[in-house]
Design an enzyme around this catalytic site. Structure first.
Site: not given
Ligand code: MSP
Length: 484
Positions: A26, A29, A136, A139, A154, A157, A304, A307
């Protein structure tokens, strides 16, 4: 453009978090990856393509992957292959210019993880113990009772945690407490923004660092420990090491790229990047990264992204309609990098129309049209009188102020057109018209160089429109009006 005044930079290595594949990509990411892409593009203009390494990818060895594969009724390898490909496809659609898309199931990564595990084991930094605690799975982290909401949920979450009891291998994080603390204190720019630095410092000072378990006994999927085949590596220990794998760990390349210049992460994962990661590197005898920059989180219409709310915005859908540049511009201009922010379609459309369409798009279109009409499509390539100096903004990840300064100049140039009224001037003073419009065209070419890391497509269209003193009107409108 001039090089930044600080240390000379010969190479630049930037990373993003690697993403859990059980989620669909999304705009949250896309955010980390767009920011890293912007930096990579900027540095390529400064030190050349060969000296920039930009890495992103997928984090595949977690328990969530096992569950998601089951749900999808696919063998796990097929599931990871399919979903990783989908993630990469999204980043390709967004034209993110990564040099490597790393998967934690890649062979060289498995080798790195086993090699480093063996190193820390040989050093005596790993021991066997039993751990029971609240876990969790979202996390992939243990929490202490006092860290949980109402002792049950958590803190990130807000979902119930599970009790986990396992015999695991532990990493002696406590042994590195002082060294990690000293490093953070001696390097004020290691963790940015400052609020996050303070958060990490007070965590270490108030709570102290406890050893953490780096293996899982009850999970089959993952990277086997070289010194105990019955267990797999803890997914964070594995995932963090992607940064050294991708830098060519074990090859000559590694000396060129390591240590990383910037790890871009979300604020939710600073403990892993600012505490675990430096300690792991110290134990493995590797240098520590220059900077971890934690950006904020954004909500969608104040909610937030989740899903269950079904409010996640698909970046590809959005950019199909508005273009990649629009999303990049919005995210980097609207939300000061490091702070939390909000995404709303309403605001997105306003920014698209007013800033990109009316201010930038119109300026380019008007200037090109008037040069064609009054000056035979030619203009004099003037030297820009007071060129912008924005290297410090972008190298310090101040994207918002970087763009704000560029757009102030764009407004000034629009103001010049309003004041000088070239359409009237053309009737009386041909020389003056050409002078005014040549000045604006030259400024636009200069501005396009600054714009190119953030809105590469529009920047290259500006350059094409005003290439070498001749106006090319075939380029078309930069940000056309879109009916919703
Ligand atoms: N797999 C771990 C990271 C390992 S790095 C060695 C992880 N993955 S994740 O897919 O859950 O999230 C990755 C990143 O996505 C978050 O740290 C953040 O940078 C970004 N984001 C996810 N949701 C977000 C928002 N709603 N807003 C901004 N960034 C967000 O954690």
């Amino acid at each position: 453009m001039t090089k930044p005044s600080q240390n000379p930079v010969n190479k630049f290595y930037v990373t993003t978090p690697i993403y859990y594949i059980n989620d669909v990509p999304h705009i949250g990411h896309a955010y980390s990856t767009i920011a890293a892409d912007t930096l990579a593009r900027y540095w390529r203009t400064q030190i050349g393509d060969d000296n920039v390494l930009f890495v992103t990818g997928t984090d595949e060895n977690s328990k969530k992957t096992v569950e998601a594969a089951k749900e999808a009724k696919l063998p796990i390898e097929a599931y990871t292959k399919k979903t990783a490909k989908a993630w990469q496809g999204v980043f390709d659609n967004l034209e993110l210019s990564y040099n490597r898309f790393i998967r934690t199931t890649d062979n060289d990564h498995v080798k790195t993880v086993q090699d480093i595990l063996q190193k820390v084991y040989d050093k005596g930094d790993v021991y066997k113990g039993v751990y029971e605690g609240k876990y969790c799975f979202r996390c992939e982290a243990f929490y202490k009772d006092e860290e949980l909401i109402d002792g049950k949920f958590c803190p990130i979450h807000k979902k119930p945690v599970e009790t986990l009891k396992e015999e695991n291998w532990f990493f002696k994080l406590s042994k590195y407490e002082k060294q990690v603390l000293d490093y953070i204190e001696a390097n004020p720019h290691f963790i940015e923004p400052e609020s996050r630095r303070n958060e990490v410092l007070s965590f270490i000072k108030n709570k102290g660092l406890e050893d953490f378990s780096i293996s899982r006994e009850t999970q089959d999927w993952g990277i086997r420990l070289p010194f105990d085949e019955s267990q797999v590596a803890y997914v964070w220990f594995d995932a963090l090491l992607n940064y050294v794998t991708a830098a060519g760990y074990g090859t000559d390349e590694f000396n060129k790229w390591w240590p990383a210049n910037v790890h871009i992460v979300g604020k939710d994962i600073i403990k892993f990047h600012c505490i675990y990661w430096p300690a792991m590197l110290l134990s493995a005898g590797l240098k520590l990264p220059e900077k971890v920059f934690a950006h904020g989180f954004f909500t969608i219409d104040g909610e937030k992204i989740s899903k269950s709310l079904g409010n996640s915005v698909d970046p590809v859908e959005l950019t199909k309609k508005y273009g990649n540049d629009a999303l990049r511009y919005f995210l980097l201009r609207e939300i000061p990098f490091g702070a939390d922010g909000d995404f709303s379609f309403e605001r997105f459309k306003v920014v698209y129309e007013t800033e990109l369409g009316n201010k930038l798009g119109n300026l380019v279109a008007r200037t090109a049209a008037m040069l064609s009409k009054y000056c035979d499509s030619t203009y004099g390539q003037n030297k820009v009188v007071v060129p912008l100096e924005l290297d410090d903004d972008i190298t310090n990840l101040k994207f918002e102020s970087y763009l704000q300064k560029i757009f102030t100049r764009i407004e000034e140039l629009n103001g010049v057109i309003e004041e000088t009224k070239p359409w009237e001037l053309a009737k009386t003073d041909k020389v003056k018209v050409k002078e005014v419009l040549s000045g604006i065209a030259s400024e636009l070419v200069e501005l396009s160089k600054w714009l190119s890391p953030v809105i590469p497509e529009a920047a290259s269209k500006i350059q094409k429109t005003f290439s070498s003193g001749k106006v090319d009107s075939s380029v078309g409108i930069l940000f056309p009006r879109i009916e919703s």
